[in-house]
Design a protein around this motif. Structure first.
Motif, PDB file in Angstrom:
ATOM      1  N   ALA A 140       0.853  -1.453   0.108  1.00 41.11           N
ATOM      2  CA  ALA A 140      -0.177  -0.455  -0.182  1.00 41.11           C
ATOM      3  C   ALA A 140       1.026   1.005   0.640  1.00 41.11           C
ATOM      4  CB  ALA A 140      -0.685   0.184   1.254  1.00 41.11           C
ATOM      5  N   GLY A 141       0.256   2.577  -0.872  1.00 36.82           N
ATOM      6  CA  GLY A 141       1.155   3.041  -0.190  1.00 36.82           C
ATOM      7  C   GLY A 141       0.453   4.146   0.404  1.00 36.82           C
ATOM      8  N   LEU A 142       2.151   5.087   1.298  1.00 36.26           N
ATOM      9  CA  LEU A 142       2.108   5.417   1.847  1.00 36.26           C
ATOM     10  C   LEU A 142       1.470   7.015   2.374  1.00 36.26           C
ATOM     11  CD1 LEU A 142       1.502   5.967   5.545  1.00 36.26           C
ATOM     12  CD2 LEU A 142       4.106   5.583   5.428  1.00 36.26           C
ATOM     13  N   ASN A 143       0.605   7.846   2.335  1.00 41.51           N
ATOM     14  CA  ASN A 143       0.020   9.444   1.898  1.00 41.51           C
ATOM     15  C   ASN A 143       0.319  10.456   3.267  1.00 41.51           C
ATOM     16  OD1 ASN A 143       0.107   9.546  -1.596  1.00 41.51           O
ATOM     17  ND2 ASN A 143      -1.570   7.121  -0.822  1.00 41.51           N
ATOM     18  N   ARG A 144       0.514  11.740   3.072  1.00 37.12           N
ATOM     19  CA  ARG A 144       0.631  12.402   3.578  1.00 37.12           C
ATOM     20  C   ARG A 144      -1.375  12.777   4.595  1.00 37.12           C
ATOM     21  NH1 ARG A 144       3.469  16.301   5.589  1.00 37.12           N
ATOM     22  NH2 ARG A 144       5.063  15.968   4.820  1.00 37.12           N
ATOM     23  N   ALA A 145      -2.217  11.998   3.763  1.00 33.57           N
ATOM     24  CA  ALA A 145      -3.807  12.224   4.337  1.00 33.57           C
ATOM     25  C   ALA A 145      -3.625  11.136   5.153  1.00 33.57           C
ATOM     26  CB  ALA A 145      -4.456  11.738   3.415  1.00 33.57           C
ATOM     27  N   LEU A 160      -5.372   4.643   1.102  1.00 38.51           N
ATOM     28  CA  LEU A 160      -5.796   5.177   0.397  1.00 38.51           C
ATOM     29  C   LEU A 160      -5.188   5.031  -1.232  1.00 38.51           C
ATOM     30  CD1 LEU A 160      -6.328   8.899   1.148  1.00 38.51           C
ATOM     31  CD2 LEU A 160      -7.093   7.209   1.571  1.00 38.51           C
ATOM     32  N   GLU A 161      -4.335   4.075  -1.493  1.00 44.34           N
ATOM     33  CA  GLU A 161      -4.024   3.497  -2.498  1.00 44.34           C
ATOM     34  C   GLU A 161      -3.123   2.208  -2.425  1.00 44.34           C
ATOM     35  OE1 GLU A 161      -1.141   5.561  -4.629  1.00 44.34           O
ATOM     36  OE2 GLU A 161       0.184   6.192  -2.819  1.00 44.34           O
ATOM     37  N   CYS A 162      -3.168   0.790  -3.398  1.00 44.92           N
ATOM     38  CA  CYS A 162      -2.793  -0.405  -2.811  1.00 44.92           C
ATOM     39  C   CYS A 162      -2.756  -0.706  -3.622  1.00 44.92           C
ATOM     40  CB  CYS A 162      -3.506  -1.297  -1.683  1.00 44.92           C
ATOM     41  SG  CYS A 162      -5.449  -1.753  -2.502  1.00 44.92           S
ATOM     42  N   ALA A 163      -1.432  -1.983  -4.467  1.00 47.06           N
ATOM     43  CA  ALA A 163      -1.774  -3.213  -5.372  1.00 47.06           C
ATOM     44  C   ALA A 163      -2.245  -4.853  -5.016  1.00 47.06           C
ATOM     45  CB  ALA A 163      -0.890  -2.759  -5.884  1.00 47.06           C
ATOM     46  N   GLY A 164      -2.220  -5.730  -5.677  1.00 46.49           N
ATOM     47  CA  GLY A 164      -2.196  -6.945  -5.759  1.00 46.49           C
ATOM     48  C   GLY A 164      -2.798  -7.883  -6.732  1.00 46.49           C
ATOM     49  N   VAL A 165      -3.514  -8.595  -5.980  1.00 47.35           N
ATOM     50  CA  VAL A 165      -4.079  -9.455  -7.036  1.00 47.35           C
ATOM     51  C   VAL A 165      -5.717  -9.935  -6.616  1.00 47.35           C
ATOM     52  CG1 VAL A 165      -3.977 -12.479  -7.605  1.00 47.35           C
ATOM     53  CG2 VAL A 165      -1.704 -10.751  -7.324  1.00 47.35           C
ATOM     54  N   ILE A 166      -6.518  -9.955  -7.476  1.00 47.90           N
ATOM     55  CA  ILE A 166      -8.119 -10.261  -7.206  1.00 47.90           C
ATOM     56  C   ILE A 166      -7.890 -11.377  -6.647  1.00 47.90           C
ATOM     57  CG2 ILE A 166      -9.861 -10.262  -8.077  1.00 47.90           C
ATOM     58  CD1 ILE A 166      -9.228  -7.598  -9.744  1.00 47.90           C
ATOM     59  N   GLY A 172      -6.831   0.765   2.293  1.00 47.06           N
ATOM     60  CA  GLY A 172      -5.729   0.039   1.703  1.00 47.06           C
ATOM     61  C   GLY A 172      -4.661  -0.797   2.194  1.00 47.06           C
ATOM     62  N   MET A 173      -4.547  -0.454   3.842  1.00 42.46           N
ATOM     63  CA  MET A 173      -3.867  -0.495   4.504  1.00 42.46           C
ATOM     64  C   MET A 173      -3.841  -2.549   5.705  1.00 42.46           C
ATOM     65  SD  MET A 173      -1.744   2.425   5.880  1.00 42.46           S
ATOM     66  CE  MET A 173      -0.781   3.741   4.129  1.00 42.46           C
ATOM     67  N   ALA A 174      -4.273  -3.073   4.324  1.00 42.88           N
ATOM     68  CA  ALA A 174      -4.643  -4.486   5.682  1.00 42.88           C
ATOM     69  C   ALA A 174      -4.891  -5.790   4.399  1.00 42.88           C
ATOM     70  CB  ALA A 174      -6.252  -4.203   5.096  1.00 42.88           C
ATOM     71  N   GLU A 175      -4.463  -6.900   5.491  1.00 37.94           N
ATOM     72  CA  GLU A 175      -4.707  -7.374   3.891  1.00 37.94           C
ATOM     73  C   GLU A 175      -5.136  -8.083   3.198  1.00 37.94           C
ATOM     74  OE1 GLU A 175      -2.295 -11.000   7.385  1.00 37.94           O
ATOM     75  OE2 GLU A 175      -4.255 -10.419   7.396  1.00 37.94           O
ATOM     76  N   GLU A 176      -6.223  -7.553   2.943  1.00 40.10           N
ATOM     77  CA  GLU A 176      -7.698  -7.519   2.048  1.00 40.10           C
ATOM     78  C   GLU A 176      -8.192  -6.100   1.547  1.00 40.10           C
ATOM     79  OE1 GLU A 176     -10.388 -10.494   2.278  1.00 40.10           O
ATOM     80  OE2 GLU A 176      -8.757 -12.384   2.399  1.00 40.10           O
ATOM     81  N   VAL A 177      -8.726  -6.326   0.254  1.00 44.07           N
ATOM     82  CA  VAL A 177      -9.832  -4.907   0.124  1.00 44.07           C
ATOM     83  C   VAL A 177     -10.618  -4.903  -0.781  1.00 44.07           C
ATOM     84  CG1 VAL A 177      -8.228  -3.632  -1.023  1.00 44.07           C
ATOM     85  CG2 VAL A 177      -9.394  -2.121   0.303  1.00 44.07           C
ATOM     86  N   VAL A 178     -11.711  -4.693  -0.404  1.00 44.50           N
ATOM     87  CA  VAL A 178     -12.929  -4.874  -1.405  1.00 44.50           C
ATOM     88  C   VAL A 178     -12.745  -3.184  -2.580  1.00 44.50           C
ATOM     89  CG1 VAL A 178     -14.977  -4.946  -2.133  1.00 44.50           C
ATOM     90  CG2 VAL A 178     -13.900  -6.449  -0.310  1.00 44.50           C
ATOM     91  N   VAL A 179     -13.249  -3.232  -3.330  1.00 44.90           N
ATOM     92  CA  VAL A 179     -13.465  -1.656  -3.419  1.00 44.90           C
ATOM     93  C   VAL A 179     -13.986  -1.936  -5.334  1.00 44.90           C
ATOM     94  CG1 VAL A 179     -11.085  -1.840  -5.227  1.00 44.90           C
ATOM     95  CG2 VAL A 179     -12.202  -0.036  -4.757  1.00 44.90           C
TER      96      VAL A 179
END
Length: 320
Positions: A33-38, A59-65, A88-95
């Protein structure tokens, strides 16, 4: 699943319920996951998530569906990155599947994790709201930040000469290496920016501290796009000058935009920006990587204002 939350200024990597995957959504097994000032602001209690959005940071991440809701065009196993309102800073995210894009060719999942938020922010404010035309001049405050790094590269790619304000000579050299024409240091007077004025657009994450000077630096029919308040939220402004120059003052946030608006923005990025990332003309500028176990160090590093570019948190080291 485990997820990162900020509670009264403290970070906790703790067990949370995994969200359900509704029609049109996808579940992503998060690599990084990207780390941002927010995220720093949310942790400190200054930037709560919008109504109905998870309080999990990121607020952003990358991974595998790993799961696809009904009606989505994605497939299990697709390598993707996602723009998020949180989580985004989790083992899974739903979007929402419309807020997901494929990892650009040639990039790792770690690099892809730091693309969506900053490139969406830069594109939205420079080219959609700011309506930049070729050869128009741009001033970017905090030019060595993640958003600044993306904005400099976009300006170079789309023929918009840009200048920056930054915190050190090293960061100014970094910005110039990305394509900035030049700039000034915050420790010195910003008055020397007058040498490069007038500007057609200022991208401003600072706010009150630079407001009076910004107005002086802008040309007729220019755009002043406010995306942050690092320098305060209250200040004096000569509205007579604003009217005389016909300056368009735009307040902009990305996180609170509705799902359809974000979907349109991501579609624009796929068309206009993603080919340039795949070709190497644009870069993620991933400068530091931290494992989730070193999350405190990651937050401290970003807060120190010494990183040029982006910071990523690795959630699942088995995914690259």
């Amino acid at each position: 699943m485990k997820a990162l939350q900020g509670v009264e200024g403290e970070l906790e990597w703790t067990q949370r319920d995994a969200p359900q995957c509704a029609p049109g959504q996808v579940r992503i097994r998060v690599a990084a996951a990207g780390l941002n000032r927010a995220d720093l602001l949310q942790r400190a209690g200054y930037y709560p998530p919008p109504s109905g959005v998870t309080d999990i940071l990121g607020l952003e991440c990358a991974g595998v569906i790993s799961e696809v809701g009904a009606g989505s065009q994605w497939q299990v196993g697709d390598r993707v990155c996602a723009l998020l309102a949180g989580g985004g800073m989790a083992e899974e995210v739903v979007v929402d599947g419309r807020h997901v894009l494929p990892v650009p060719e040639g990039l790792s999942l770690h690099e892809a994790a730091v693309i969506p938020e900053v490139y969406a922010t830069a594109w939205l404010n420079l080219y959609r709201l700011g309506a930049l035309q070729p050869s128009e001049k741009v001033l970017l405050h905090a030019g060595a930040s993640g958003v600044g790094s993306a904005a400099i590269q976009l300006c170079k790619a789309f023929d918009n000469p840009c200048w920056v304000s930054v915190g050190s000579a090293e960061r100014l050299a970094y910005c110039e290496s990305l394509g900035a024409q030049g700039g000034v240091l915050r420790g010195e007077t910003l008055e020397s920016l007058r040498d490069f004025a007038p500007f057609d657009l200022i991208l401003d994450p600072v706010g009150a501290k630079y407001a009076a000077l910004n107005l002086q630096l802008l040309g007729t029919d220019a755009r002043w796009v406010m995306i942050g308040l690092m320098g305060g939220r209250k200040g004096e402004l000569d509205f007579g000058a604003l009217l005389a120059k016909r300056v368009n003052l735009i307040g902009s946030t990305l996180r609170s935009r509705d799902a359809d608006d974000k979907a349109e923005l991501m579609a624009e990025l796929k068309e206009k920006v993603w080919p340039l990332l795949a070709s190497g003309q644009l870069s993620p500028r991933l400068e530091r990587i931290f494992p989730i176990g070193d999350v405190e160090a990651a937050f401290e590093t970003l807060a120190s204002n010494t990183v040029s570019g982006k910071v990523a948190l690795v959630i699942d080291p088995d995914l690259q």
